[in-house]
Design an enzyme around this catalytic site. Structure first.
Site, PDB file in Angstrom:
ATOM      1  N   ARG A  34      11.196   3.850   3.592  1.00 58.72           N
ATOM      2  CA  ARG A  34      10.786   2.909   4.641  1.00 58.72           C
ATOM      3  C   ARG A  34      12.010   2.085   5.021  1.00 58.72           C
ATOM      4  NH1 ARG A  34       5.585  -0.895   4.811  1.00 58.72           N
ATOM      5  NH2 ARG A  34       4.775   1.152   5.360  1.00 58.72           N
ATOM      6  N   ARG A  93       0.795  -1.217   0.000  1.00 57.17           N
ATOM      7  CA  ARG A  93       0.000   0.000   0.000  1.00 57.17           C
ATOM      8  C   ARG A  93       0.831   1.273   0.000  1.00 57.17           C
ATOM      9  NH1 ARG A  93      -3.017  -3.224   1.480  1.00 57.17           N
ATOM     10  NH2 ARG A  93      -1.334  -3.867   2.803  1.00 57.17           N
ATOM     11  N   THR A  94       1.742   1.371   0.973  1.00 54.98           N
ATOM     12  CA  THR A  94       2.403   2.657   1.156  1.00 54.98           C
ATOM     13  C   THR A  94       3.213   3.021  -0.088  1.00 54.98           C
ATOM     14  OG1 THR A  94       2.480   2.199   3.503  1.00 54.98           O
ATOM     15  CG2 THR A  94       3.844   4.000   2.735  1.00 54.98           C
ATOM     16  N   LYS A 132      25.097  -4.425  -0.677  1.00 51.25           N
ATOM     17  CA  LYS A 132      26.570  -4.396  -0.811  1.00 51.25           C
ATOM     18  C   LYS A 132      27.197  -3.663   0.365  1.00 51.25           C
ATOM     19  CE  LYS A 132      26.359  -4.029  -5.849  1.00 51.25           C
ATOM     20  NZ  LYS A 132      26.525  -3.075  -6.954  1.00 51.25           N
ATOM     21  N   HIS A 146       5.006   6.288  11.682  1.00 55.57           N
ATOM     22  CA  HIS A 146       4.529   6.116  10.303  1.00 55.57           C
ATOM     23  C   HIS A 146       3.632   7.317   9.985  1.00 55.57           C
ATOM     24  CE1 HIS A 146       3.289   4.401   6.628  1.00 55.57           C
ATOM     25  NE2 HIS A 146       2.980   3.182   6.998  1.00 55.57           N
TER      26      HIS A 146
HETATM   27  C1  NCD Z   1       1.429  -0.672   8.329  1.00 58.18           C
HETATM   28  C2  NCD Z   1       2.937  -0.570   8.508  1.00 58.18           C
HETATM   29  O1  NCD Z   1       3.696  -0.836   7.585  1.00 58.18           O
HETATM   30  O2  NCD Z   1       3.314  -0.215   9.623  1.00 58.18           O
HETATM   31  N1  NCD Z   1       1.053  -0.857   7.006  1.00 58.18           N
HETATM   32  C3  NCD Z   1       0.925   0.226   6.184  1.00 58.18           C
HETATM   33  O3  NCD Z   1       1.833   1.005   5.996  1.00 58.18           O
HETATM   34  N2  NCD Z   1      -0.271   0.450   5.636  1.00 58.18           N
HETATM   35  C4  NCD Z   1       0.793  -1.635   9.230  1.00 58.18           C
HETATM   36  C5  NCD Z   1       1.279  -3.067   9.236  1.00 58.18           C
HETATM   37  O4  NCD Z   1       2.200  -3.432   8.512  1.00 58.18           O
HETATM   38  O5  NCD Z   1       0.691  -3.835   9.983  1.00 58.18           O
END
Ligand code: NCD
Length: 307
Positions: free
Chosen positions: A101, A51-52, A80, A129
């Site tokens: 991320r 999703r993100t 590496k 997040h």
């Molecule tokens: C969340 C995350 O990555 O923290 N997911 C997301 O970004 N929509 C929640 C999760 O992974 O449970």
């Protein structure tokens, strides 16, 4: 130049303007189709995501920009041994903005210190997040019409769930928001959230283990997945993974105008039979995530709203 590393990097007023912009985008999408022509976003994902990452990419494409990046540490030079600070120096030459991320808490902050483009924290370990939080705020504001005067139940893995930590951080700034923190003892919220965020701001909260008992009180129920990848041993994960399962029977205990949110991915914690309930808002939440990320990209790149 601004970054978004923590939900508190924006003031309440700035969040309100950003959500207004996201809402305008929602209702006038075609008008925004070229505001980022020629701009590029780099998505640097050292940890899995569907999703993100796709939401950032979709957001930039909707604005007329383009995307580049990688979706796992193993397919980047991190494999590496390249440091985050070297990677970001290089990416600054390729893109205008980046979303990162990383499994390590603080990695996007380190990146921001060496970057000449805005850095967006797209999730750092069990820490924060912020773009999920902006998505959650837009969803709540759109569904309830307010971000104050409500009872929010957060349920599941409150220890490792970064979306929970970020959302609590953001919501304590609105008046009369009360929290029911629903988890097994082993997955309670971290001490720093309890003391430095909730107690320090005199926020009303209770830590409970029964979802059934909490249901009738809630305006928002925020379900979360047990974060398997952050457990030290598999046995604990297996013991705790199905600690809460939201089903039709539990939904009967809730108010008619309560809404269920979930950052997704879902595993077993919401039964699919709940998906058709009009109060199930987690797929609508995904759509809001795109509008909010479009608004965020425009804000950090200082792109003017089209007239
Ligand atoms: C969340 C995350 O990555 O923290 N997911 C997301 O970004 N929509 C929640 C999760 O992974 O449970």
């Amino acid at each position: 130049m601004r970054h978004l590393l923590n939900p508190l990097d924006f003031s309440v007023e700035e969040i309100s303007s950003l959500l207004d912009l996201a809402s305008d985008i929602e209702h006038n999408l075609p008008r925004y189709a070229h505001v980022c022509d020629g701009k590029k976003i780099a998505t640097l994902f050292y940890e899995p995501s569907t999703r993100t990452r796709l939401s950032f990419e979709s957001a930039m494409l909707n604005l007329g920009g383009s995307v580049l990046g990688f979706s796992s540490a193993s397919s980047s030079s991190a494999a590496k041994g390249e440091s985050v600070s070297d990677t970001i120096r290089m990416v600054s030459c390729y893109a205008d903005i980046c979303a990162m991320r990383h499994p390590k808490e603080g990695a996007p902050l380190v990146a921001s210190l060496h970057s000449s483009i805005p850095v967006i924290n797209a999730g750092d370990g069990g820490h924060q997040h912020p773009t999920q939080t902006l998505t959650d705020l837009m969803t709540i504001r759109s569904l309830l019409g307010r971000l104050d005067n409500m009872t929010v139940g957060l349920c599941g893995d409150l220890k490792f769930g970064r979306t929970v930590h970020s959302l609590i951080n953001a919501l304590v700034r609105y008046p009369n928001v009360r929290f029911l923190l629903i988890s097994p003892t082993e997955l309670k919220i971290p001490e720093y959230i309890r003391e430095d965020v909730l107690r320090a701001n005199n926020i009303e909260f209770v830590e409970v283990d029964s979802l059934d008992a909490a249901m009738p009180e809630l305006d928002i129920l925020y379900m979360t997945r047990v974060q398997r990848e952050r457990f030290f041993n598999e046995e604990d994960y297996i013991r705790l993974k199905d600690c809460y399962i939201l089903d039709k029977a539990k939904m009967k205990l809730a108010k008619d105008h309560m809404f269920v949110l979930h950052p997704l991915p879902r595993v077993n914690e919401i039964s699919v039979e709940v998906d058709d309930d009009p109060r199930a808002a987690y797929f609508r939440q995904v759509q809001y995530g795109v509008y909010v990320r479009m608004a965020l990209i425009m804000t950090l790149l200082e792109v003017a709203k089209p007239c």
